[in-house]
Scaffold this motif. Structure first.
Motif, PDB file in Angstrom:
ATOM      1  N   VAL A 105       0.675  -1.426  -0.848  1.00 30.38           N
ATOM      2  CA  VAL A 105       0.269  -0.014   0.421  1.00 30.38           C
ATOM      3  C   VAL A 105       0.656   1.510   0.141  1.00 30.38           C
ATOM      4  N   THR A 106       1.929   1.280   0.798  1.00 36.48           N
ATOM      5  CA  THR A 106       2.899   3.077   1.148  1.00 36.48           C
ATOM      6  C   THR A 106       4.202   2.112   1.163  1.00 36.48           C
ATOM      7  N   PRO A 107       4.592   1.177  -0.177  1.00 36.54           N
ATOM      8  CA  PRO A 107       6.200   1.468   0.567  1.00 36.54           C
ATOM      9  C   PRO A 107       6.705   2.744   1.122  1.00 36.54           C
ATOM     10  N   GLN A 108       6.545   4.450   0.425  1.00 41.15           N
ATOM     11  CA  GLN A 108       7.596   4.447   1.430  1.00 41.15           C
ATOM     12  C   GLN A 108       7.457   4.934   2.833  1.00 41.15           C
ATOM     13  N   ALA A 109       6.384   4.125   3.568  1.00 42.30           N
ATOM     14  CA  ALA A 109       6.373   4.573   4.766  1.00 42.30           C
ATOM     15  C   ALA A 109       7.804   3.460   5.225  1.00 42.30           C
ATOM     16  N   THR A 114      12.562   4.435  -1.805  1.00 40.96           N
ATOM     17  CA  THR A 114      11.910   3.274  -2.717  1.00 40.96           C
ATOM     18  C   THR A 114      11.839   3.973  -4.325  1.00 40.96           C
ATOM     19  N   ALA A 115      12.032   2.940  -5.321  1.00 44.01           N
ATOM     20  CA  ALA A 115      11.720   3.111  -6.496  1.00 44.01           C
ATOM     21  C   ALA A 115      10.360   2.699  -6.516  1.00 44.01           C
ATOM     22  N   MET A 116       9.701   2.044  -5.402  1.00 49.26           N
ATOM     23  CA  MET A 116       8.096   1.376  -5.939  1.00 49.26           C
ATOM     24  C   MET A 116       6.897   2.576  -5.116  1.00 49.26           C
ATOM     25  N   PRO A 117       5.917   2.830  -6.688  1.00 47.29           N
ATOM     26  CA  PRO A 117       5.596   3.697  -6.634  1.00 47.29           C
ATOM     27  C   PRO A 117       4.106   3.391  -5.344  1.00 47.29           C
ATOM     28  N   ALA A 118       3.396   4.287  -4.553  1.00 47.45           N
ATOM     29  CA  ALA A 118       2.453   3.808  -4.389  1.00 47.45           C
ATOM     30  C   ALA A 118       1.319   4.416  -5.867  1.00 47.45           C
ATOM     31  N   THR A 119       1.048   2.752  -5.586  1.00 42.46           N
ATOM     32  CA  THR A 119      -0.219   2.593  -6.542  1.00 42.46           C
ATOM     33  C   THR A 119      -1.603   2.812  -6.492  1.00 42.46           C
ATOM     34  N   GLY A 120      -1.913   3.543  -5.220  1.00 44.29           N
ATOM     35  CA  GLY A 120      -3.590   3.593  -4.890  1.00 44.29           C
ATOM     36  C   GLY A 120      -3.996   2.387  -4.783  1.00 44.29           C
ATOM     37  N   ILE A 121      -3.713   1.755  -4.620  1.00 44.14           N
ATOM     38  CA  ILE A 121      -4.237   0.076  -3.718  1.00 44.14           C
ATOM     39  C   ILE A 121      -4.571   0.869  -2.804  1.00 44.14           C
ATOM     40  N   THR A 122      -5.870  -0.125  -2.509  1.00 44.54           N
ATOM     41  CA  THR A 122      -6.313  -0.604  -1.282  1.00 44.54           C
ATOM     42  C   THR A 122      -5.654  -1.542  -0.340  1.00 44.54           C
ATOM     43  N   GLU A 123      -6.013  -0.973   1.144  1.00 43.65           N
ATOM     44  CA  GLU A 123      -5.870  -2.480   1.840  1.00 43.65           C
ATOM     45  C   GLU A 123      -5.732  -3.850   1.861  1.00 43.65           C
TER      46      GLU A 123
END
Length: 136
Positions: A105-109, A114-123
């Protein structure tokens, strides 16, 4: 070369034995897959059967190689094969179901750069994806 009745019997018996062994191995593989899915559901609260569509919708396969997902041969992120056997997620978080869901959900947390984006996927959707990855 001429085959005798005995030769044909030996060939038929060998072929039958191979077919039985293959059927038994297939049964064991199905049982193992069902057991892995059941454990993954219990761990994550997700449904692995919903994950392939989510993985395609959110573009996970563009960056990752993901077992069982056709065309998922991305080389940007790590391969997600055998994720359940790893100690860490992305090298920064202990591999635990809640950590994996939150990473999705929030890799930046976990890792602000990180290169992984926040995609907007729900929990809830991330739980399905996590269940799929743990079931593989």
């Amino acid at each position: 070369m001429r085959f005798t009745r005995s030769s044909w019997s030996t060939i038929a018996l060998g072929t039958a034995s191979l077919l039985i062994a293959a059927a038994v191995a297939t049964g064991f593989a199905r049982n193992e897959r069902r057991q892995n899915e059941s454990i993954a559901r219990a761990m994550t609260g997700g449904d692995p059967s919903r994950a392939p569509a989510l993985i395609r919708r959110y573009g996970c396969a563009g960056c990752h190689t993901i077992p069982g997902i056709p065309g998922s041969d991305g080389q940007v992120g790590a391969s997600l094969s055998d994720l359940r056997t790893r100690v860490y997620i992305a090298g920064v978080a202990t591999n635990a179901p809640d950590n994996l869901v939150q990473w999705i959900v929030t890799p930046q947390a976990f890792s602000p750069r990180t290169a992984m984006p926040a995609t907007g996927i729900t929990e809830a959707e991330a739980r399905d994806v996590a269940a799929y990855l743990y079931a593989q």
